[in-house]
Write an enzyme that holds these catalytic residues in place. Sequence first.
Site, PDB file in Angstrom:
ATOM      1  CB  ILE A  66      -1.106   0.154   1.293  1.00 35.22           C
ATOM      2  CG1 ILE A  66      -1.990  -1.245   1.350  1.00 35.22           C
ATOM      3  CG2 ILE A  66      -1.393   1.251   1.041  1.00 35.22           C
ATOM      4  CD1 ILE A  66      -2.464  -1.703   2.402  1.00 35.22           C
ATOM      5  CB  CYS A  67       1.561   4.399  -2.239  1.00 36.28           C
ATOM      6  SG  CYS A  67       2.391   5.500  -2.290  1.00 36.28           S
ATOM      7  CG  LEU A  68      -1.868   5.289   3.858  1.00 33.53           C
ATOM      8  CD1 LEU A  68      -2.615   6.893   2.838  1.00 33.53           C
ATOM      9  CD2 LEU A  68      -2.580   4.504   4.311  1.00 33.53           C
TER      10      LEU A  68
END
Length: 137
Positions: free
Chosen positions: A78-80
């Site tokens: 996840i790109c967060l």
Amino acid sequence: RCKRPRSSAPSCQSLLQKPSVCSVPGDCGTRLDTVGDAYEDLRYKLSLEFPSGYPYTAPTVRFLTPCYHPNVDAQGNICLDILKEKWSALYDVRTILLSIQSLLAEPNIDSPLNTHAAELWKNQAGECPKDPPRAVQ
């Protein structure tokens, strides 16, 4: 199987009990139920791994269930920002899950992990695709 978390990490059963974001008792995976967007009625299983430096170091969070989304790659990463450079020791599992739930509805298409999904999102005038593919391609 669920490995016993370190003492500073929350137990699998105590992660969160809420209708839209919840943990599954007896299972170290966390289930994310989405509400009010194209991902509504879909359920995702997540893996949360707490490092020895938790809470000063962010946990590693990824989707175990395939998720077709601009900010989720084929391996479930996840790109967060709050899981990377914006991490704070004040964040808890509830904050992480609510942030992921928000990301599903409002992706950051300027920093995609899945460029195909980002293009699909852009082509729909910045709106959530009405019927996103069910699996990562």
